[in-house]
Design an enzyme around this catalytic site. Structure first.
Site: not given
Ligand SMILES: *Cc1c(COP(=O)(O)O)cnc(C)c1O
Length: 375
Positions: A188
């Site tokens: 991210k």
């Molecule tokens: C990455 C992501 C998540 C989940 O996040 P994690 O930290 O991996 O649990 C939820 N929604 C979206 C749109 C994402 O891109």
């Protein structure tokens, strides 16, 4: 450099600098390595400032953040929650964790977020909330979504896992709906390895989420658990990384924007490609750039991805639309999600990270373009 030299270009790369190392070392030396410690509060208040909310509650990941957000708003078994058909699966799964039912809504063909014009047709007496996803970093049309939600008395959750720093009408995402959720997974925009955050201006909701993420234990009375809670805590070490990461957000945003601009410039004259649009009311975070391979391009998505992979470029497909996944396909047999399907069938995710050089982007775009003539 010769055109034949093979490069290895990952899809994403976290930015970890001296400040992250220094803060983590500080944690280790202090022995405050678990889920208490000063970095937790520092991370939460720094993040609340960025998101423009009164509260930011850290948690173990973005999926837990969604689960806590739904519980915080009181979503319960048999409630229906509208979610976009195209997102990472966690968005729908969190609804199931609450015993609720995700109801899919197709996405807009320009900005790829939930299409507000399709929402009302999916609302039933059981509908309780809308989770809208700011897909790839473009904010959803929050004005339209909020006005529908108000009319039908629904809560709005912003899944901003991909959109740290994005804005709609000048307001940071995560502060516009009733509640916002963020992820700090390794790919991210900002990362703590694994991690999540819930943002809200509502004191009671924030209080409830703090209770739920910490085993349902009240702060006032040790080992007194008025509700069944979870262990969804972030560690002080992760928060230490987070404090350093939040400071990087402005630079990350401008670098990602620049990478996306270069992709669009170098691919502008290639027939048959299209890209996510940026609305004039939006500030796109450009988390990860996607090129859509339309039929006129002359080669399909899989051909492009394997050609790029062979050249050392870690390109990937987009998500499957969630109504096609085994846990959800049964309930949606008679429904159509043409835009989500179109994008999912044709989207190619391209490397996007702040250290990517213009030469790398040119190399990727050249390889992309040659897929046309090869087939
Ligand atoms: C990455 C992501 C998540 C989940 O996040 P994690 O930290 O991996 O649990 C939820 N929604 C979206 C749109 C994402 O891109």
């Amino acid at each position: 450099m010769s055109a034949n030299v093979r490069k290895e270009i990952p899809l994403s790369m976290p930015v970890i600098g001296e400040r992250e190392v220094q803060y983590v070392m500080d944690c280790l030396r202090s022995t405050w390595i678990s889920s208490a410690g000063e970095y937790i509060e520092r991370f939460e208040s720094a993040f609340a400032a960025v998101a423009g909310t009164k509260h930011a509650v850290s948690c173990s990941n973005g999926t837990a953040a969604l689960h806590l957000a739904l519980l915080g708003l009181g979503v319960k078994p048999d409630d229906e929650v509208l979610v976009p058909a195209l997102s990472f699966v966690a968005t729908a799964n969190a609804v199931v964790y609450c015993g609720g039912k995700p109801v899919f809504v197709d996405v807009d063909r320009d900005i790829w977020c939930m299409d507000p014009s399709l929402i009302e047709a999916r609302i039933t007496p059981k509908t309780r909330a809308i989770i809208t996803v700011h897909l790839r970093g473009h904010p959803s049309d929050m004005e339209a979504i909020l006005s529908i939600a108000r009319r039908h008395n629904l809560f709005v959750i912003e899944d901003a896992a991909q959109a740290h720093g994005a804005q709609a009408w000048g307001r940071p995402v995560g502060s516009i709906g009733d509640i916002g959720t963020f992820s700090f997974f390794g790919n991210k925009m900002l990362t703590t390895g694994e991690g999540g955050m819930v943002t809200t201006n509502d004191d009671q909701v924030a209080h409830k989420i703090r209770l739920l993420k910490n085993q349902g234990m009240t702060r006032e009375r040790r080992y007194w658990h008025p509700v069944v809670g979870y262990n969804y805590r972030l560690t002080n070490i992760q928060a230490a990384i987070g404090v350093a990461q939040v400071e990087r957000l402005p630079v990350q945003l401008s670098r990602h924007r620049e990478v996306a601009r270069q992709y669009q410039e170098y691919l502008a004259d290639v027939p048959g490609l299209s890209f996510q649009k940026e609305r004039d009311w939006a500030k796109h975070a450009w988390w990860q750039f996607v090129a859509v391979v339309n039929d006129e391009f002359g080669a399909n998505r899989d051909t492009v991805i394997s050609a790029l992979q062979e050249s050392g470029i870690d390109a990937r497909r987009l998500y499957f639309p969630m109504h096609q996944l085994p846990p959800y396909e049964g309930q949606t047999r008679d429904q159509r999600f043409p835009v989500a399907e179109y994008l999912s069938d044709r989207g190619v995710c391209l490397p996007t990270w702040s250290g990517l050089e213009p030469e790398d982007i040119q190399y990727i775009c050249r390889k992309f373009e040659t897929c046309r003539s090869a087939h």
